[in-house]
Design a protein around this motif. Structure first.
Motif, PDB file in Angstrom:
ATOM      1  N   ILE A 128       0.866  -1.184   0.000  1.00 13.18           N
ATOM      2  CA  ILE A 128       0.000   0.000   0.000  1.00 13.18           C
ATOM      3  C   ILE A 128       0.898   1.228   0.000  1.00 13.18           C
ATOM      4  N   CYS A 230      -9.095   1.610  -2.303  1.00 10.03           N
ATOM      5  CA  CYS A 230      -7.692   1.836  -2.606  1.00 10.03           C
ATOM      6  C   CYS A 230      -7.337   1.145  -3.914  1.00 10.03           C
ATOM      7  N   PRO A 232      -3.891   0.095  -5.523  1.00  9.85           N
ATOM      8  CA  PRO A 232      -2.424   0.050  -5.439  1.00  9.85           C
ATOM      9  C   PRO A 232      -1.733  -0.202  -6.764  1.00  9.85           C
TER      10      PRO A 232
END
Length: 517
Positions: A128, A230, A232
């Motif tokens: 991350i 998210c 990544p």
């Protein structure tokens, strides 16, 4: 109510995480008395040993958010969570901002991390990047929230914040399992522009009881990222590649970086040549030894002279030459002489300089008309530098045809070593496919080997296409039907054949694949 969290095991110093199907009932129950300060609830726990891990857990507990909250306390809290913090500055400090007042329900800090001595080797061993290597460069934001919240009010609160930085939300409240799972869906559907990851009392209870100073930041990412939005993966080779996503290619990387390594790198499209060179630059440039590594893209250079000008300007812009002096030239001999003079400086010393030229097929083709004199010039610097200088040229397979054509002309190309960037091996491809997805709560069942093979076969084991597939898979969670998942049972997100086929046959995905080739 009950909550669920990952169970961890350590294998070969790598934490493997899966979202446990059986709920951990006592984590929620141990901190669900929201009227009682969290440190008091955790302090009565009998689970923490009287050793270094226990002391770390106590440090985590006693620095939990309070109202009012200052920067020093936030810094200590983040340090206990595994970040190396330089500063935590209260947003609006000095102007009487209302967020500083006692009784405020929202306190915001801007966090700056200490940079790694070698910024490619991030301290944060998880994929991350926004809370790892990118955070070392750009920082992030923390928001402290007090009072009762549910998933909808949390998302609404985050939506009112400016989408300038990824944000860690500290919530002094215990979310039950139903609200936590609703938060996972609402965060992805909201598309807030940045990642907002929530650390509530239940997350703290898990970390407190299972504290490990070395693994705590990794554990935290595994706990909170499945409930956040998210992305990544970076399938676009034109974008900076976080070092966390540079998986595999270790031998090729060493060959590019070493002074005695290769000078020519070639391979097909989407195989990660540019990512390889960028990783070498991140590894070496301004490292603890004071080395330099500069990467120049020659794709748009229409002539040999234009290429020399592009390189000289890039070296000038990146302050390679001494005392801010610049060099702009279309002559490769002049450029080579300037590089050699800089490397001979006895005061402002550069131990090693790696110059990398990407997208160089057209440049090499143009060099044939001038008997490959630019290569002769660079080779002179390399041979005269006592292992202080090396140049690397990268391009497609055509680069081999050009070099072979030069052999009969007694060209310097005949004396340059090369390496071929090939598709990933199975183990490398699986690592890129599975590891970041695991941190986001995705998992393949033990019987899913055929699905993994199907994905990798469609991606041809090309890292760029694997990343593109994973990006599209993650994006399906933001759509209205939540990729067909049941909100009340996820995360984890078990990847099925239907999910794989839905992405592989998606018109938009197929169009992106065609564009990449």
């Amino acid at each position: 109510m009950i909550s669920t969290f990952p169970a961890f095991c350590s294998t070969k110093q790598t934490i493997t995480c899966f979202l446990a199907p059986a709920p951990c009932r006592d984590y929620y129950r141990s901190v669900s008395e929201n009227g009682t300060p969290l440190p008091k609830l955790l302090g009565s726990s009998s689970y923490v040993p009287r050793n270094k891990k226990g002391r770390g857990a106590q440090e985590l507990s006693k620095n939990w958010i309070s109202n009012p909250m200052d920067g020093d306390r936030m810094k200590r809290l983040l340090a206990a969570l595994g970040w190396d913090v330089d500063r935590a500055v209260l947003q609006g400090e000095g102007d009487g901002d209302a967020m500083r007042a006692r009784g405020s329900k929202q306190i915001v800090f801007r966090v700056t991390l200490e940079s790694s001595a070698n910024h490619a080797r991030s301290r944060y061993q998880h994929p991350i990047a926004i809370f790892g290597s990118e955070a070392e460069r750009d920082g992030f934001r923390t928001v402290c929230l007090f009072g009762q919240y549910d998933a909808d009010t949390l998302v609404a609160t985050c939506s009112r914040l400016s989408a300038t930085l990824p944000t860690i939300v500290f919530l002094d409240y215990a979310l039950d399992l139903k609200q936590r799972r609703r938060l996972a869906r609402k965060m992805k559907e909201a598309q807030l522009g940045k990642t907002y990851a929530v650390i509530d009392r239940v997350v703290m209870a898990y970390l407190f009881r299972n504290y490990d100073e070395i693994q705590v930041n990794r554990m935290l990412m595994m706990l909170i990222m499945p409930f956040a939005a998210c992305q990544p993966y970076v399938p676009d080779s034109g974008q900076p590649m976080p070092p966390e996503l540079f998986l595999g290619r270790k031998e090729d990387l060493r060959a590019v970086e070493a002074a005695a390594g290769v000078n020519i790198v070639y391979g097909g499209r989407q195989l990660g040549k540019s990512a390889l060179l960028k990783m070498a630059q991140n590894d070496i440039d301004h490292d603890e030894a004071g080395d330099r590594a500069i990467l120049v893209d020659l794709h748009d250079c229409a002539s040999v002279g234009a290429a020399a000008l592009a390189v000289s300007r890039e070296l000038t812009d990146l302050h390679f030459f001494k005392g801010g002096q610049g060099v702009e030239t279309e002559d490769w001999d002049t450029l080579a002489r300037a590089i050699m003079q800089r490397l001979r400086d006895p005061v402002d010393h550069i131990p090693y300089f790696l110059l990398m030229l990407d997208e160089a097929d057209r440049f090499i083709e143009q060099c044939a008309a001038v008997q490959y004199r630019p290569f002769d010039a660079l080779k002179r610097v390399q041979q005269n530098g006592s292992a202080k200088f090396k140049f690397v040229i990268a391009g497609l397979h055509n680069i081999v045809r050009f070099s072979r054509g030069a052999l009969g002309d007694n060209s310097v190309l005949a004396h340059l070593t090369h390496c071929t960037v090939k598709p990933f091996r199975v183990s490398e491809a699986r690592e890129l496919l599975e590891t970041p997805l695991r941190y986001l709560g995705f998992r393949f069942s033990e019987e899913s080997g055929s699905l993994i093979s199907l994905i990798l076969a469609h991606a041809n084991y090309f890292p760029g296409l694997i990343q593109l597939y994973c990006k599209e898979l993650i994006r399906t969670l933001s759509k209205e039907n939540y990729a067909g998942y049941d909100e009340n049972r996820t995360p984890p997100y078990e990847i099925t054949r239907d999910h794989v086929r839905a992405v592989l046959t998606n018109h938009e995905f197929l169009e992106q694949v065609r564009e990449k080739f």
